[in-house]
Design an enzyme around this catalytic site. Structure first.
Site, PDB file in Angstrom:
ATOM      1  N   LYS A   1      12.141 -11.627 -12.414  1.00  0.00           N
ATOM      2  CA  LYS A   1      12.633 -12.364 -11.272  1.00  0.00           C
ATOM      3  C   LYS A   1      11.725 -12.155 -10.069  1.00  0.00           C
ATOM      4  CE  LYS A   1      17.255 -10.986 -12.687  1.00  0.00           C
ATOM      5  NZ  LYS A   1      18.410 -10.137 -12.282  1.00  0.00           N
TER       6      LYS A   1
ATOM      7  N   ASP B   1       4.716 -10.745  -9.320  1.00  0.00           N
ATOM      8  CA  ASP B   1       4.884 -10.137  -8.002  1.00  0.00           C
ATOM      9  C   ASP B   1       3.893  -8.995  -7.783  1.00  0.00           C
ATOM     10  OD1 ASP B   1       6.140  -8.515  -9.924  1.00  0.00           O
ATOM     11  OD2 ASP B   1       8.009  -8.296  -8.821  1.00  0.00           O
TER      12      ASP B   1
ATOM     13  N   ASP C   1       1.333  -3.206 -11.817  1.00  0.00           N
ATOM     14  CA  ASP C   1       1.489  -1.768 -11.640  1.00  0.00           C
ATOM     15  C   ASP C   1       0.721  -1.091 -12.786  1.00  0.00           C
ATOM     16  OD1 ASP C   1       2.504   0.669 -10.740  1.00  0.00           O
ATOM     17  OD2 ASP C   1       4.387   0.446 -11.800  1.00  0.00           O
TER      18      ASP C   1
ATOM     19  N   LYS D   1      -1.328  -2.728  -7.548  1.00  0.00           N
ATOM     20  CA  LYS D   1      -1.224  -1.276  -7.356  1.00  0.00           C
ATOM     21  C   LYS D   1      -2.243  -0.631  -8.300  1.00  0.00           C
ATOM     22  CE  LYS D   1       3.275   0.208  -6.767  1.00  0.00           C
ATOM     23  NZ  LYS D   1       4.529   0.804  -7.306  1.00  0.00           N
TER      24      LYS D   1
ATOM     25  N   PHE E   1       6.549   2.899  -3.855  1.00  0.00           N
ATOM     26  CA  PHE E   1       7.453   1.867  -4.356  1.00  0.00           C
ATOM     27  C   PHE E   1       7.751   0.880  -3.240  1.00  0.00           C
ATOM     28  CE2 PHE E   1      10.948  -0.261  -6.378  1.00  0.00           C
ATOM     29  CZ  PHE E   1      10.497  -0.318  -7.680  1.00  0.00           C
ATOM     30  N   VAL E   2       7.371  -0.379  -3.463  1.00  0.00           N
ATOM     31  CA  VAL E   2       7.528  -1.393  -2.423  1.00  0.00           C
ATOM     32  C   VAL E   2       8.603  -2.415  -2.797  1.00  0.00           C
ATOM     33  CG1 VAL E   2       5.171  -1.144  -1.558  1.00  0.00           C
ATOM     34  CG2 VAL E   2       5.634  -2.793  -3.372  1.00  0.00           C
TER      35      VAL E   2
ATOM     36  N   ASP F   1      12.169  -5.967  -6.065  1.00  0.00           N
ATOM     37  CA  ASP F   1      13.451  -5.274  -5.960  1.00  0.00           C
ATOM     38  C   ASP F   1      13.336  -3.793  -6.269  1.00  0.00           C
ATOM     39  OD1 ASP F   1      12.942  -5.616  -8.827  1.00  0.00           O
ATOM     40  OD2 ASP F   1      14.985  -4.896  -9.096  1.00  0.00           O
TER      41      ASP F   1
HETATM   42  P1  IMP Z   1       3.844  -3.102 -15.051  1.00  0.00           P
HETATM   43  O1  IMP Z   1       4.111  -3.614 -16.431  1.00  0.00           O
HETATM   44  O2  IMP Z   1       3.946  -1.618 -14.968  1.00  0.00           O
HETATM   45  O3  IMP Z   1       2.557  -3.610 -14.448  1.00  0.00           O
HETATM   46  O4  IMP Z   1       5.053  -3.558 -14.174  1.00  0.00           O
HETATM   47  C1  IMP Z   1       5.119  -4.754 -13.542  1.00  0.00           C
HETATM   48  C2  IMP Z   1       6.519  -4.963 -13.000  1.00  0.00           C
HETATM   49  O5  IMP Z   1       7.076  -3.757 -12.520  1.00  0.00           O
HETATM   50  C3  IMP Z   1       6.476  -5.886 -11.819  1.00  0.00           C
HETATM   51  O6  IMP Z   1       6.609  -7.216 -12.208  1.00  0.00           O
HETATM   52  C4  IMP Z   1       7.645  -5.409 -11.012  1.00  0.00           C
HETATM   53  O7  IMP Z   1       8.817  -6.094 -11.427  1.00  0.00           O
HETATM   54  C5  IMP Z   1       7.798  -3.960 -11.328  1.00  0.00           C
HETATM   55  N1  IMP Z   1       7.218  -3.098 -10.266  1.00  0.00           N
HETATM   56  C6  IMP Z   1       6.117  -2.332 -10.336  1.00  0.00           C
HETATM   57  N2  IMP Z   1       5.882  -1.672  -9.187  1.00  0.00           N
HETATM   58  C7  IMP Z   1       6.876  -2.060  -8.347  1.00  0.00           C
HETATM   59  C8  IMP Z   1       7.188  -1.731  -6.975  1.00  0.00           C
HETATM   60  O8  IMP Z   1       6.512  -0.975  -6.262  1.00  0.00           O
HETATM   61  N3  IMP Z   1       8.297  -2.346  -6.474  1.00  0.00           N
HETATM   62  C9  IMP Z   1       9.070  -3.200  -7.191  1.00  0.00           C
HETATM   63  N4  IMP Z   1       8.816  -3.525  -8.454  1.00  0.00           N
HETATM   64  C10 IMP Z   1       7.727  -2.955  -9.032  1.00  0.00           C
HETATM   65 MG    MG Z   2      11.080  -6.030 -11.055  1.00  0.00          MG
END
Ligand code: IMP
Ligand code: MG
Length: 179
Positions: free
Chosen positions: A42, A99, A102, A130, A151-152, A158
């Site tokens: 979302k 969004d 990470d 990030k 954490f943003v 969210d």
């Molecule tokens: P990844 O698979 O670890 O890259 O995670 C990506 C997803 O983690 C993003 O689409 C976000 O929904 C969530 N996410 C990662 N870091 C943050 C943060 O700092 N704030 C909010 N959601 C985050």
């Molecule tokens: Mg999320």
């Protein structure tokens, strides 16, 4: 909501200016191409709504939802598809709109999935990057801002399904997610 935010990283105005530039970049890269812009739900919904209007392309839009964090703050490493796109993608250019990248685990899996489905190309446009936390070998082709390892929330992002409606991006107070 605002009282849980430690500090604002990107104001509403700064976001708007950056998204306008990102829209122009998307338009430049995909002009004349058969493009499907995929919103990863979302978190990307707010960014996506702004980006498609800034890009002003005759692109198809679609939506996908994959499981990532649940109510916590760590990515699991595997993605489960909760909602898939309905647009055909074989032979078409796909731009995944997220969004934030990470660990990169979810986008790495999604990029592979769309490549397997025969997309002509699979691009990634993430609002935030990030970089310090990357684990999977994946990078955004286009991104808005690099962010520190904090954490943003806000502008669609969210924590436990809250704070998405904040008009700015802010760092969440540690006490909120560590309690
Ligand atoms: P990844 O698979 O670890 O890259 O995670 C990506 C997803 O983690 C993003 O689409 C976000 O929904 C969530 N996410 C990662 N870091 C943050 C943060 O700092 N704030 C909010 N959601 C985050
Ligand atoms: Mg999320």
């Amino acid at each position: 909501m605002d009282k849980d935010v430690e500090r604002v990283l990107f104001s509403k105005g700064k976001i708007a200016r950056r998204v306008a530039a990102l829209g122009k970049e998307v338009a430049r890269r995909y002009a004349g191409k058969d493009l499907v812009m995929v919103c990863i739900l979302k978190g990307a919904c707010v960014f996506f709504a702004d980006l498609i209007r800034a890009a002003k392309l005759p692109a198809e839009i679609d939506f996908m939802s994959v499981s990532s964090y649940g109510a916590g703050s760590e990515s699991s490493g595997s993605v489960r598809i909760l909602k898939d796109v309905s647009a055909p993608v074989a032979g078409r250019h796909v731009l995944l709109v997220e969004d934030i990248i990470d660990t990169g685990n979810s986008l790495f899996a999604l990029k592979k999935l769309f490549a397997e489905r025969g997309a002509a190309s699979v691009g990634i446009c993430a609002f935030l990057d990030k970089k310090a936390r990357r684990r999977a070998p994946v990078e955004a082709d286009i991104y808005g801002f690099a962010v520190e390892d904090a954490f943003v929330v806000g502008y669609g992002l969210d924590y436990a399904e809250r704070y998405r409606a904040l008009p700015y991006i802010g760092v969440l107070k540690r006490e909120i997610y560590e309690k």
